[in-house]
Design an enzyme around this catalytic site. Structure first.
Site, PDB file in Angstrom:
ATOM      1  N   GLY A   1      68.170  77.575 -83.723  1.00 42.40           N
ATOM      2  CA  GLY A   1      69.219  76.677 -84.191  1.00 42.40           C
ATOM      3  C   GLY A   1      69.479  76.737 -85.682  1.00 42.40           C
ATOM      4  O   GLY A   1      68.989  77.615 -86.387  1.00 42.40           O
ATOM      5  N   SER A   2      70.237  75.741 -86.153  1.00 40.97           N
ATOM      6  CA  SER A   2      70.782  75.719 -87.513  1.00 40.97           C
ATOM      7  C   SER A   2      69.722  75.855 -88.601  1.00 40.97           C
ATOM      8  O   SER A   2      68.612  75.328 -88.478  1.00 40.97           O
ATOM      9  CB  SER A   2      71.531  74.407 -87.730  1.00 40.97           C
ATOM     10  OG  SER A   2      71.836  74.238 -89.095  1.00 40.97           O
TER      11      SER A   2
END
Lengths: 135, 401
Positions: A63-64
């Site tokens: 993810g980010s």
């Protein structure tokens, strides 16, 4: 009984603590509340448990890249894990642990992930990349 | 600290804390990343582009971090990505005071670090990279543009790593900084006309879903404009993690490459595949607003809209919002801006709706020519988004059947 495993120490440190083991990868942005360290993703196997002061074990991060900032915030709020253990650490977790001084070990053998369970007492020597499970 | 990569004496000095704790942490993060991913050394960058500076995205965690590191200065030329709002129009956009105040603290921290307040996802309009230059850029469309169109070299850096690279002025020498990793792995043949940014973006998006982290060579795209190449890069960055693609007749490194086409995996993309993606979003005849400028509009794109709206002598029924950088905004003449105002066209800057606190803007249904914008608005903000060619977007706004 003590079982010893050798991995790669990525961020230095020596800690003892209780393991919290996630079989799923972790996205710090979205999965963890930076204010409390609680796992907030509803469909996560460890939903509502906290990573605060635990030796947090998960296969790898996803993810980010904002996730690195979330790890940093956990530390500022005194709710960070004592150490993080991965199969393979990704840049989000590596950067997050460096800026937050959280010991990080990866590339532990498959057997380690079979043996370790939530609640186990572990000793992490991230200088040498050695993890011991005490059962 | 134990490390395996080669460091110069100066780099070692930074790592041992001789330049203070902030530079030490920054250097440590770069060395750890490089060691973990197999870099042999660090390499100097001429331009860092910091992504992840909207308070909407990084929240208090990112704010804390940037404020702590704002005690020290960047050591290379540095630009930054868009904010959560237009600095002059935040009130009108309905941005809450607290959000505004925290975003301003982020801007203040960046300024103290010596970062140029460009607030754009198109740093290549601010300083166009040269072939062979090493960069440390975040923002996927910009990374793809720099590598593929300019022949410069940057990995897809994450927000925090762009900050460290800016502070130290270096990155680990790995990924597409290294010659061996700048070769195509998949050959894409395009059998579709690319007559608008819409199609170029969708093409990039489809290529990305096939290649994921591999490097494509895209052939048979004809002579497309720089604006369309930009759209293609944005689409590709949305659906893949590749930092680089090769575009026939565009990428400057192609003529020097020894390619064995027969060894590459091959994929063909036709017009039907492009239309399928567009139809999945839908092409509605009405919307609460038209959003254009993802990635940020070039001067030429703004003037293209000006030409379209010049033929109407009435206001658009649906507001048209054009987003650009403050740099390009300055180039647009007052005359053009006045006509925009009279025709219900808003030219705004500094921001991107994908990183804005969208819930305050009071819009549920928007129309755009950008697959990237459509993807993020629908996934992050739950907005209903339709996709249209640029000219059709304007016609919908003026309710022309």
């Amino acid at each position: 009984m003590v079982m010893e495993f050798k991995g790669r120490g990525l961020v230095e440190g020596y800690v003892e603590g209780i393991a919290l083991v996630s079989k799923e990868p972790i996205s710090f942005l979205g999965d963890i509340d930076p204010g409390t360290g609680t796992i907030i993703r509803k469909n996560h196997e460890l939903y509502s448990l906290t990573i605060k002061n635990k030796v947090f074990v998960f296969p790898y991060g996803k993810g980010s890249t904002v996730g690195s900032y979330i790890i940093y915030r956990l530390r500022k709020n005194n709710v960070a894990p004592k150490a993080i253990l991965n199969i393979r650490s990704d840049p989000v977790v590596i950067v997050g642990c460096v800026i937050s001084d959280i010991p990080l070990v990866d590339m532990l053998p498959e057997k380690f992930f079979k043996e370790i369970g939530s609640g186990d007492k572990v000793i992490v020597d991230a200088y040498k990349g050695i993890v011991r499970i005490l059962k | 600290m134990v490390y395996t990569m080669y460091l110069t004496r100066e780099e070692e000095a930074i790592l041992s804390g001789k330049h203070g704790p902030e530079y030490q942490k920054a250097m440590k993060a770069l060395v750890k990343l490089g060691d973990a991913l197999g870099a042999e050394k660090l390499v100097k960058v001429v331009h860092a582009h910091i992504s992840g500076i909207s308070y909407q995205n990084i929240g208090d965690a990112g704010l804390d971090f940037l404020e702590e590191y704002s005690k020290v200065k960047v050591r290379t030329y540095t630009t930054c990505n868009p904010l959560g709002f237009d600095m002059d129009l935040w009130k009108e956009m309905g941005i809450p005071e607290e959000f505004y105040a925290k975003q301003l603290r982020i801007v203040g921290a960046l300024k103290r670090m010596g970062v140029n307040g460009t607030f754009t996802c198109t740093p290549y309009y601010i300083r166009k990279p040269l072939i062979g230059e090493h960069l440390a850029w975040g923002e996927s469309n910009a990374v793809l543009y720099a590598n593929s169109v300019c022949g410069a070299r940057t990995n897809r850096e994450g927000g925090p790593s762009t900050v460290f690279a800016a502070l130290v002025g270096k990155v680990p020498y790995m990924g597409v900084h290294v010659d061996e990793n700048r070769t195509p792995q998949v050959l894409i043949k395009v059998n579709a006309p690319l007559k608008d940014q819409l199609y170029a973006g969708v093409l990039g998006y489809i290529v990305g879903t096939y290649v994921k982290d591999k490097v494509p060579l895209i052939r048979n795209i004809g002579r497309i404009s720089d604006d369309m190449v930009k759209a293609l890069c944005a689409g590709l960055g949305t659906s893949s993690s590749t930092p680089l693609c090769f575009l026939e007749n565009i990428s400057p490194e192609i003529p020097k490459m020894k390619l064995k086409y027969s060894e590459l995996e091959k994929i063909e993309i036709d017009a039907q595949s492009l239309n399928d993606v567009i139809e999945a979003y839908g092409t509605p005849n009405s919307a609460d607003a038209i959003f254009l400028g993802c990635p940020h509009f070039s001067y030429g794109e703004i003037m293209e809209i000006y030409r379209y709206i010049s033929k109407y002598n009435r206001k658009a029924k649906t507001p048209i919002v054009l987003v650009t950088s403050r740099r390009v905004f300055k180039e647009v003449s007052l005359h053009v801006k006045l006509l925009f105002e009279r025709r219900n066209v808003r030219l705004i800057r500094d921001t991107c709706f994908a990183v804005s606190p969208f819930k305050y803007l009071g819009m549920r249904k928007v129309l755009t020519n950008s697959i990237k914008q459509a993807y993020y608005l629908s996934n992050i903000h739950g907005v209903k988004v339709g996709l249209c060619e640029t000219k059709k977007c304007i016609e919908v706004a003026f309710e022309e059947k």
